[in-house]
Design an enzyme around this catalytic site. Structure first.
Site, PDB file in Angstrom:
ATOM      1  N   ARG A 225       0.857  -1.183   0.000  1.00  0.00           N
ATOM      2  CA  ARG A 225       0.000   0.000   0.000  1.00  0.00           C
ATOM      3  C   ARG A 225       0.893   1.233   0.000  1.00  0.00           C
ATOM      4  NH1 ARG A 225      -3.581  -2.588  -1.685  1.00  0.00           N
ATOM      5  NH2 ARG A 225      -5.608  -3.014  -0.730  1.00  0.00           N
ATOM      6  N   HIS A 273      -1.258  -0.132  -9.940  1.00  0.00           N
ATOM      7  CA  HIS A 273      -1.994  -1.048  -9.051  1.00  0.00           C
ATOM      8  C   HIS A 273      -2.475  -2.291  -9.830  1.00  0.00           C
ATOM      9  CE1 HIS A 273      -4.384  -1.173  -5.042  1.00  0.00           C
ATOM     10  NE2 HIS A 273      -4.140  -2.408  -5.485  1.00  0.00           N
TER      11      HIS A 273
HETATM   12  P1  NAP Z   1      -2.015 -10.947   5.260  1.00  0.00           P
HETATM   13  O1  NAP Z   1      -2.077 -12.402   4.932  1.00  0.00           O
HETATM   14  O2  NAP Z   1      -2.988 -10.360   6.207  1.00  0.00           O
HETATM   15  O3  NAP Z   1      -0.522 -10.674   5.797  1.00  0.00           O
HETATM   16  C1  NAP Z   1      -0.130  -9.464   6.339  1.00  0.00           C
HETATM   17  C2  NAP Z   1       1.272  -9.605   6.892  1.00  0.00           C
HETATM   18  O4  NAP Z   1       1.686  -8.333   7.385  1.00  0.00           O
HETATM   19  C3  NAP Z   1       1.346 -10.602   8.063  1.00  0.00           C
HETATM   20  O5  NAP Z   1       2.536 -11.334   8.007  1.00  0.00           O
HETATM   21  C4  NAP Z   1       1.377  -9.662   9.275  1.00  0.00           C
HETATM   22  O6  NAP Z   1       2.042 -10.177  10.403  1.00  0.00           O
HETATM   23  C5  NAP Z   1       2.156  -8.503   8.715  1.00  0.00           C
HETATM   24  N1  NAP Z   1       1.922  -7.309   9.519  1.00  0.00           N
HETATM   25  C6  NAP Z   1       0.755  -6.663   9.742  1.00  0.00           C
HETATM   26  N2  NAP Z   1       0.942  -5.618  10.573  1.00  0.00           N
HETATM   27  C7  NAP Z   1       2.257  -5.626  10.901  1.00  0.00           C
HETATM   28  C8  NAP Z   1       3.061  -4.831  11.752  1.00  0.00           C
HETATM   29  N3  NAP Z   1       2.557  -3.811  12.455  1.00  0.00           N
HETATM   30  N4  NAP Z   1       4.370  -5.124  11.845  1.00  0.00           N
HETATM   31  C9  NAP Z   1       4.902  -6.167  11.164  1.00  0.00           C
HETATM   32  N5  NAP Z   1       4.194  -6.969  10.343  1.00  0.00           N
HETATM   33  C10 NAP Z   1       2.875  -6.701  10.214  1.00  0.00           C
HETATM   34  O7  NAP Z   1      -2.092 -10.059   3.937  1.00  0.00           O
HETATM   35  P2  NAP Z   1      -1.747 -10.501   2.435  1.00  0.00           P
HETATM   36  O8  NAP Z   1      -2.866 -11.262   1.844  1.00  0.00           O
HETATM   37  O9  NAP Z   1      -0.398 -11.101   2.405  1.00  0.00           O
HETATM   38  O10 NAP Z   1      -1.741  -9.065   1.731  1.00  0.00           O
HETATM   39  C11 NAP Z   1      -0.851  -8.063   2.143  1.00  0.00           C
HETATM   40  C12 NAP Z   1      -1.232  -6.738   1.526  1.00  0.00           C
HETATM   41  O11 NAP Z   1      -0.938  -6.736   0.130  1.00  0.00           O
HETATM   42  C13 NAP Z   1      -2.718  -6.406   1.553  1.00  0.00           C
HETATM   43  O12 NAP Z   1      -3.128  -5.924   2.821  1.00  0.00           O
HETATM   44  C14 NAP Z   1      -2.809  -5.339   0.497  1.00  0.00           C
HETATM   45  O13 NAP Z   1      -2.554  -4.071   1.071  1.00  0.00           O
HETATM   46  C15 NAP Z   1      -1.694  -5.707  -0.479  1.00  0.00           C
HETATM   47  N6  NAP Z   1      -2.192  -6.182  -1.788  1.00  0.00           N
HETATM   48  C16 NAP Z   1      -1.849  -5.487  -2.902  1.00  0.00           C
HETATM   49  C17 NAP Z   1      -2.260  -5.938  -4.138  1.00  0.00           C
HETATM   50  C18 NAP Z   1      -1.851  -5.208  -5.388  1.00  0.00           C
HETATM   51  O14 NAP Z   1      -2.348  -5.507  -6.465  1.00  0.00           O
HETATM   52  N7  NAP Z   1      -0.947  -4.287  -5.310  1.00  0.00           N
HETATM   53  C19 NAP Z   1      -3.051  -7.093  -4.241  1.00  0.00           C
HETATM   54  C20 NAP Z   1      -3.385  -7.758  -3.091  1.00  0.00           C
HETATM   55  C21 NAP Z   1      -2.950  -7.308  -1.856  1.00  0.00           C
HETATM   56  P3  NAP Z   1       1.489 -11.472  11.187  1.00  0.00           P
HETATM   57  O15 NAP Z   1       1.768 -12.627  10.242  1.00  0.00           O
HETATM   58  O16 NAP Z   1       2.304 -11.530  12.398  1.00  0.00           O
HETATM   59  O17 NAP Z   1       0.019 -11.244  11.422  1.00  0.00           O
HETATM   60  C1  GLV Z   2      -5.650  -5.129  -3.921  1.00  0.00           C
HETATM   61  O1  GLV Z   2      -4.911  -4.203  -3.757  1.00  0.00           O
HETATM   62  C2  GLV Z   2      -6.198  -5.906  -2.865  1.00  0.00           C
HETATM   63  O2  GLV Z   2      -6.066  -5.528  -1.697  1.00  0.00           O
HETATM   64  O3  GLV Z   2      -6.812  -6.960  -3.168  1.00  0.00           O
END
Ligand code: NAP
Ligand code: GLV
Length: 310
Positions: A225, A273
């Site tokens: 993000r 994005h």
């Molecule tokens: P997720 O499974 O919820 O994983 C989030 C990770 O971030 C977890 O490992 C979590 O730690 C860690 N985290 C959260 N808060 C933290 C903090 N304060 N300090 C350190 N680590 C922290 O999310 P995901 O599915 O992998 O997705 C991650 C992000 O990618 C989404 O939230 C979104 O913003 C982004 N995204 C972008 C796109 C795009 O097209 N650009 C697409 C999809 C997603 P824990 O494991 O300890 O809980």
């Molecule tokens: C895209 O950015 C998502 O959060 O799925």
């Protein structure tokens, strides 16, 4: 009858209608699925996306879950009218897309591809890049996407460190956690990948102080993000050479305004994005899996923790 309201926006409805109906049929679920809602009190499940129709969840008194089509939930998690369980999207096709984006952009910088692709003076420079095992990478965020990317990067041979909020044991990965682990996770990294959610704790996690910790000239890849990075600190780090390049997919304001300095900066690559879109066919199966679980009294998968904010 189960009533499912597709409130993810009229633009997405044509893409999702058939995959959702097919997934419901495959799961043996009889339901009414519509992008219209005459009576909110009769709705059992809301399929949601930011920018969709529902802002006020109060009238949806029977709703058992709000099923977000996005992985990120920052545009709904703080909605004070939302009392129903909120599930985020973990879509295998989205994960595959993110892995491809991260690996592709990592290899671009690792191999120094730009030197050969943009070479108007036809310079013969046979400098060989290091192999992946000699390249230090750090992935911030070890969730669904971060772990998949870390595993793919390790598969190529990169030395990968990972950082998360809570302790994580991931085979072959050197892991760190919490605010106290961030500096160690970043120190000396040559490529840093940001896959954290947007929360109050993660805002500006890369700032003037922490941008000095990676190796001089390091590359930042941000498909997480925009809010994870202090834009002005990043521009200053790029101008001083502390950071060599930033490839950014997400921004504080999207679309990125035409006059934003990132567009014109010679060491910034902007992608709009597109790192990992939710794919209707696989995402529909995830949505329906949760409806099936809700109807069977099972706990939902990919449930968002409101207090954590992700
Ligand atoms: P997720 O499974 O919820 O994983 C989030 C990770 O971030 C977890 O490992 C979590 O730690 C860690 N985290 C959260 N808060 C933290 C903090 N304060 N300090 C350190 N680590 C922290 O999310 P995901 O599915 O992998 O997705 C991650 C992000 O990618 C989404 O939230 C979104 O913003 C982004 N995204 C972008 C796109 C795009 O097209 N650009 C697409 C999809 C997603 P824990 O494991 O300890 O809980
Ligand atoms: C895209 O950015 C998502 O959060 O799925």
């Amino acid at each position: 009858m189960i009533n499912i309201y597709f409130a993810a926006g009229q633009a997405l409805w044509p893409k999702y209608q058939d995959p959702l109906r097919a997934a419901l049929q495959d799961a043996g679920i009889q339901a009414s699925l519509s992008a219209e809602c005459a009576d909110p009190s009769q709705i059992d499940y809301i399929v949601f996306a930011p920018g969709g129709e529902v802002q006020d969840f109060t009238p949806f008194t029977r709703c058992k879950a709000v099923l977000n089509l996005w992985a990120g939930v920052e545009r709904i998690v703080g909605n004070p009218t939302l009392t129903q369980p909120l599930c985020r999207m973990v879509d295998p096709a989205m994960t595959a897309g993110m892995v491809e984006w991260v690996v592709g952009h990592s290899l671009r910088h690792h191999l120094g591809m730009d030197r050969h692709i943009i070479n108007p003076s036809h310079i013969w420079d046979p400098t060989c890049p290091p192999i992946a095992a000699e390249r230090a990478m750090t992935v911030l965020g070890l969730g669904a996407l971060g772990q998949a990317c870390a595993a793919a990067l390790q598969g190529i041979g990169f030395k990968v460190r990972g950082w998360s909020r809570t302790t994580k044991a991931v085979a072959g990965l050197e892991t760190f956690h919490g605010p106290q682990g961030l500096q160690t996770a970043l120190t000396g990294a040559e490529i840093v990948v940001l896959l954290l959610p947007k929360t109050t704790e993660t805002e500006n996690i890369l700032n003037a102080e922490s941008l000095a910790w990676p190796a001089r000239g390091a590359v930042i890849l941000n498909p997480g993000r925009g809010h994870l990075i202090d834009d002005f600190a990043l521009l200053a780090a790029l101008d001083s050479g502390a950071i060599g390049h930033a490839t950014l997919d997400v921004f504080r304001v999207e679309p990125l305004p035409a006059d934003h300095a990132f567009w014109a900066h010679p060491r910034v690559t902007v992608t709009p994005h597109v790192a990992a879109e939710t794919r209707p066919t696989s995402a529909a199966r995830v949505v329906v899996e949760n409806i099936k679980r809700g109807e069977s009294g099972l706990s939902f998968v990919h449930l968002v923790d409101r207090t954590r904010g992700y």
